[in-house]
Design a protein around this motif. Structure first.
Motif, PDB file in Angstrom:
ATOM      1  N   ILE A  63      -2.588  -0.308 -18.115  1.00 25.18           N
ATOM      2  CA  ILE A  63      -3.778   0.500 -18.380  1.00 25.18           C
ATOM      3  C   ILE A  63      -4.888   0.243 -17.358  1.00 25.18           C
ATOM      4  O   ILE A  63      -5.953   0.825 -17.457  1.00 25.18           O
ATOM      5  N   LEU A  64      -4.615  -0.624 -16.385  1.00 22.71           N
ATOM      6  CA  LEU A  64      -5.599  -0.944 -15.356  1.00 22.71           C
ATOM      7  C   LEU A  64      -4.981  -0.780 -13.976  1.00 22.71           C
ATOM      8  O   LEU A  64      -3.830  -1.150 -13.761  1.00 22.71           O
ATOM      9  N   GLY A  65      -5.758  -0.240 -13.056  1.00 23.21           N
ATOM     10  CA  GLY A  65      -5.290  -0.171 -11.683  1.00 23.21           C
ATOM     11  C   GLY A  65      -5.401  -1.516 -10.989  1.00 23.21           C
ATOM     12  O   GLY A  65      -5.836  -2.511 -11.573  1.00 23.21           O
ATOM     13  N   HIS A  66      -4.998  -1.535  -9.726  1.00 22.22           N
ATOM     14  CA  HIS A  66      -5.074  -2.765  -8.932  1.00 22.22           C
ATOM     15  C   HIS A  66      -5.205  -2.352  -7.473  1.00 22.22           C
ATOM     16  O   HIS A  66      -4.488  -1.452  -7.020  1.00 22.22           O
ATOM     17  N   PRO A  67      -6.097  -2.970  -6.720  1.00 23.74           N
ATOM     18  CA  PRO A  67      -6.326  -2.529  -5.335  1.00 23.74           C
ATOM     19  C   PRO A  67      -5.282  -2.989  -4.333  1.00 23.74           C
ATOM     20  O   PRO A  67      -5.318  -2.576  -3.177  1.00 23.74           O
ATOM     21  N   ALA A  68      -4.333  -3.818  -4.761  1.00 16.17           N
ATOM     22  CA  ALA A  68      -3.445  -4.465  -3.782  1.00 16.17           C
ATOM     23  C   ALA A  68      -2.025  -3.895  -3.788  1.00 16.17           C
ATOM     24  O   ALA A  68      -1.053  -4.638  -3.783  1.00 16.17           O
ATOM     25  N   GLY A  69      -1.892  -2.585  -3.825  1.00 18.27           N
ATOM     26  CA  GLY A  69      -0.568  -2.000  -3.655  1.00 18.27           C
ATOM     27  C   GLY A  69       0.315  -2.027  -4.881  1.00 18.27           C
ATOM     28  O   GLY A  69       1.526  -2.222  -4.775  1.00 18.27           O
ATOM     29  N   TYR A  70      -0.255  -1.787  -6.048  1.00 15.56           N
ATOM     30  CA  TYR A  70       0.486  -1.886  -7.298  1.00 15.56           C
ATOM     31  C   TYR A  70       0.860  -0.517  -7.881  1.00 15.56           C
ATOM     32  O   TYR A  70       1.076  -0.395  -9.080  1.00 15.56           O
ATOM     33  N   THR A  71       0.944   0.533  -7.051  1.00 14.80           N
ATOM     34  CA  THR A  71       1.193   1.853  -7.615  1.00 14.80           C
ATOM     35  C   THR A  71       2.502   1.916  -8.393  1.00 14.80           C
ATOM     36  O   THR A  71       2.561   2.513  -9.476  1.00 14.80           O
ATOM     37  N   ALA A  72       3.545   1.309  -7.875  1.00 10.85           N
ATOM     38  CA  ALA A  72       4.839   1.357  -8.564  1.00 10.85           C
ATOM     39  C   ALA A  72       4.791   0.560  -9.863  1.00 10.85           C
ATOM     40  O   ALA A  72       5.254   1.023 -10.912  1.00 10.85           O
ATOM     41  N   PRO A  96       0.839  -1.201   0.000  1.00 12.72           N
ATOM     42  CA  PRO A  96       0.000   0.000   0.000  1.00 12.72           C
ATOM     43  C   PRO A  96       0.870   1.246   0.000  1.00 12.72           C
ATOM     44  O   PRO A  96       2.006   1.223   0.503  1.00 12.72           O
ATOM     45  N   ILE A  97       0.361   2.333  -0.551  1.00 11.32           N
ATOM     46  CA  ILE A  97       1.186   3.514  -0.751  1.00 11.32           C
ATOM     47  C   ILE A  97       1.816   4.027   0.539  1.00 11.32           C
ATOM     48  O   ILE A  97       2.974   4.463   0.547  1.00 11.32           O
ATOM     49  N   ASN A  98       1.093   3.977   1.650  1.00 12.30           N
ATOM     50  CA  ASN A  98       1.646   4.487   2.910  1.00 12.30           C
ATOM     51  C   ASN A  98       2.622   3.521   3.571  1.00 12.30           C
ATOM     52  O   ASN A  98       3.234   3.866   4.588  1.00 12.30           O
ATOM     53  N   GLU A  99       2.738   2.333   3.002  1.00 12.04           N
ATOM     54  CA  GLU A  99       3.705   1.365   3.515  1.00 12.04           C
ATOM     55  C   GLU A  99       4.873   1.145   2.557  1.00 12.04           C
ATOM     56  O   GLU A  99       5.808   0.418   2.890  1.00 12.04           O
ATOM     57  N   MET A 100       4.807   1.759   1.382  1.00 11.03           N
ATOM     58  CA  MET A 100       5.890   1.600   0.405  1.00 11.03           C
ATOM     59  C   MET A 100       6.907   2.720   0.571  1.00 11.03           C
ATOM     60  O   MET A 100       6.552   3.905   0.489  1.00 11.03           O
ATOM     61  N   ALA A 101       8.138   2.352   0.800  1.00 13.55           N
ATOM     62  CA  ALA A 101       9.196   3.348   0.918  1.00 13.55           C
ATOM     63  C   ALA A 101       9.456   3.991  -0.435  1.00 13.55           C
ATOM     64  O   ALA A 101       9.374   3.317  -1.473  1.00 13.55           O
ATOM     65  N   PRO A 102       9.782   5.279  -0.466  1.00 13.19           N
ATOM     66  CA  PRO A 102      10.125   5.913  -1.737  1.00 13.19           C
ATOM     67  C   PRO A 102      11.247   5.186  -2.475  1.00 13.19           C
ATOM     68  O   PRO A 102      11.250   5.133  -3.706  1.00 13.19           O
ATOM     69  N   GLU A 103      12.169   4.610  -1.715  1.00  9.11           N
ATOM     70  CA  GLU A 103      13.277   3.881  -2.338  1.00  9.11           C
ATOM     71  C   GLU A 103      12.774   2.647  -3.090  1.00  9.11           C
ATOM     72  O   GLU A 103      13.337   2.254  -4.111  1.00  9.11           O
ATOM     73  N   THR A 104      11.708   2.030  -2.575  1.00 11.09           N
ATOM     74  CA  THR A 104      11.127   0.869  -3.247  1.00 11.09           C
ATOM     75  C   THR A 104      10.456   1.284  -4.545  1.00 11.09           C
ATOM     76  O   THR A 104      10.614   0.631  -5.582  1.00 11.09           O
ATOM     77  N   PHE A 105       9.691   2.365  -4.489  1.00  7.63           N
ATOM     78  CA  PHE A 105       9.071   2.896  -5.711  1.00  7.63           C
ATOM     79  C   PHE A 105      10.145   3.200  -6.753  1.00  7.63           C
ATOM     80  O   PHE A 105      10.014   2.837  -7.926  1.00  7.63           O
ATOM     81  N   ASP A 106      11.215   3.849  -6.331  1.00  2.00           N
ATOM     82  CA  ASP A 106      12.298   4.201  -7.258  1.00  2.00           C
ATOM     83  C   ASP A 106      12.947   2.951  -7.859  1.00  2.00           C
ATOM     84  O   ASP A 106      13.304   2.934  -9.047  1.00  2.00           O
ATOM     85  N   ALA A 107      13.088   1.906  -7.052  1.00  4.46           N
ATOM     86  CA  ALA A 107      13.722   0.674  -7.536  1.00  4.46           C
ATOM     87  C   ALA A 107      12.892   0.014  -8.626  1.00  4.46           C
ATOM     88  O   ALA A 107      13.426  -0.483  -9.625  1.00  4.46           O
ATOM     89  N   VAL A 108      11.555  -0.014  -8.433  1.00  5.59           N
ATOM     90  CA  VAL A 108      10.679  -0.595  -9.455  1.00  5.59           C
ATOM     91  C   VAL A 108      10.730   0.237 -10.735  1.00  5.59           C
ATOM     92  O   VAL A 108      10.825  -0.303 -11.844  1.00  5.59           O
ATOM     93  N   MET A 109      10.676   1.542 -10.604  1.00  2.42           N
ATOM     94  CA  MET A 109      10.740   2.413 -11.772  1.00  2.42           C
ATOM     95  C   MET A 109      12.078   2.262 -12.494  1.00  2.42           C
ATOM     96  O   MET A 109      12.134   2.242 -13.726  1.00  2.42           O
TER      97      MET A 109
END
Length: 261
Positions: A152-161, A104-117
């Motif tokens: 092109i589709l969202g996902h409710p289970a913490g897939y923002t990255a 979930p977005i509030n549990e994902m560290a910015p470093e994790t988001f950056d790593a996926v990107m």
């Protein structure tokens, strides 16, 4: 057109596949080996890399392995150089490397988001950049990215990255398709939904948990089943061959109709 199957002939083409030990990378390696390509296989897992290389050699392919991930400009340039030094050219690039981290977005560290990107977007861009320099020399090349139905589709289970990264891959595909089209290089992406792999094998099992998840998912899939590796083989061969010479900047959804409804 006396023999239309010749359009799909990639015999003696040289293909570089990153993430070759992963689910999509292994499919790509087997398909292109069986079709007669010479292969440069790159991955960070040496044991798995050796295993898929052996499979491809048994299919008749000449194979070079590189135990690395395309983490920066130098490593991407080195992979392209390996293809040229080993086989004299580079015809096909399949970018099957990447990653996903779910939270979930509030549990994902910015470093994790950056790593996926970085793994899914930056490395795709860098690999295409390195490959295009070489492919422009021969005025021919096939660049194939791996996107996802989640682009092109969202996902409710913490897939923002993951969703954001695959949407970016689509953008790169379209932009480079336009940019490189005049040079003889096509740039396309395959966007699968869930298909059978070591990571998703549990969804195919005959258990109550797997059946519940599978049944819920299949209500959105017109074909009424999950994907199999062979469902990716045809699209890959099409995009890797001259059959797709008039197709560029295209996102091919291998999803049983999942994104259509």
């Amino acid at each position: 057109m006396s023999n239309p199957l010749k359009m799909f002939d990639v015999k003696d083409n040289v293909a570089l596949i990153t993430g070759a030990s992963g689910a999509f990378g292994m499919v790509a390696a087997r398909v292109l080996a069986g079709a007669g390509c010479n292969l440069v296989l790159a991955a960070g897992n040496q044991q798995a890399l050796d295993e898929i290389a052996k499979e491809c050699e048994e299919l008749g392919a000449a194979v070079v392995t590189v135990n690395t991930r395309p983490n920066d400009e130098a490593s991407c340039d080195a992979l392209v150089d390996e293809a040229v030094n080993s086989f004299g050219k580079l015809d096909i690039l399949v970018v099957a490397s990447g990653m996903n981290k779910v939270a979930p977005i509030n549990e994902m560290a910015p470093e994790t988001f950056d790593a996926v990107m970085d793994a899914n977007v930056n490395q795709s861009w860098l690999l295409a950049r390195s490959a295009a320099k070489q492919m422009k020399v021969s005025e021919y090349g096939k660049i194939i990215f791996v996107s996802s139905a989640r682009s092109i589709l969202g996902h409710p289970a913490g897939y923002t990255a993951y969703c954001a990264s695959k949407a970016a891959v689509n953008g790169i595909t379209k932009a480079l398709g336009c940019e490189l089209g005049p040079t003889g290089i096509t740039v396309n992406a395959i966007a699968p939904t869930v298909f059978r792999s070591p990571l998703t094998a549990w969804m195919f099992e005959d258990t109550d948990e797997a059946k519940a998840v599978r049944d819920g998912f299949l209500t959105r899939v017109p074909k009424g089943r999950l994907g199999e590796p062979e469902d990716l083989a045809g699209p890959l061969l099409f995009l890797a061959s001259r059959a797709s010479d008039f197709y560029t900047g295209h996102i091919l959804h291998a999803d049983g109709g999942y994104t259509a409804g």
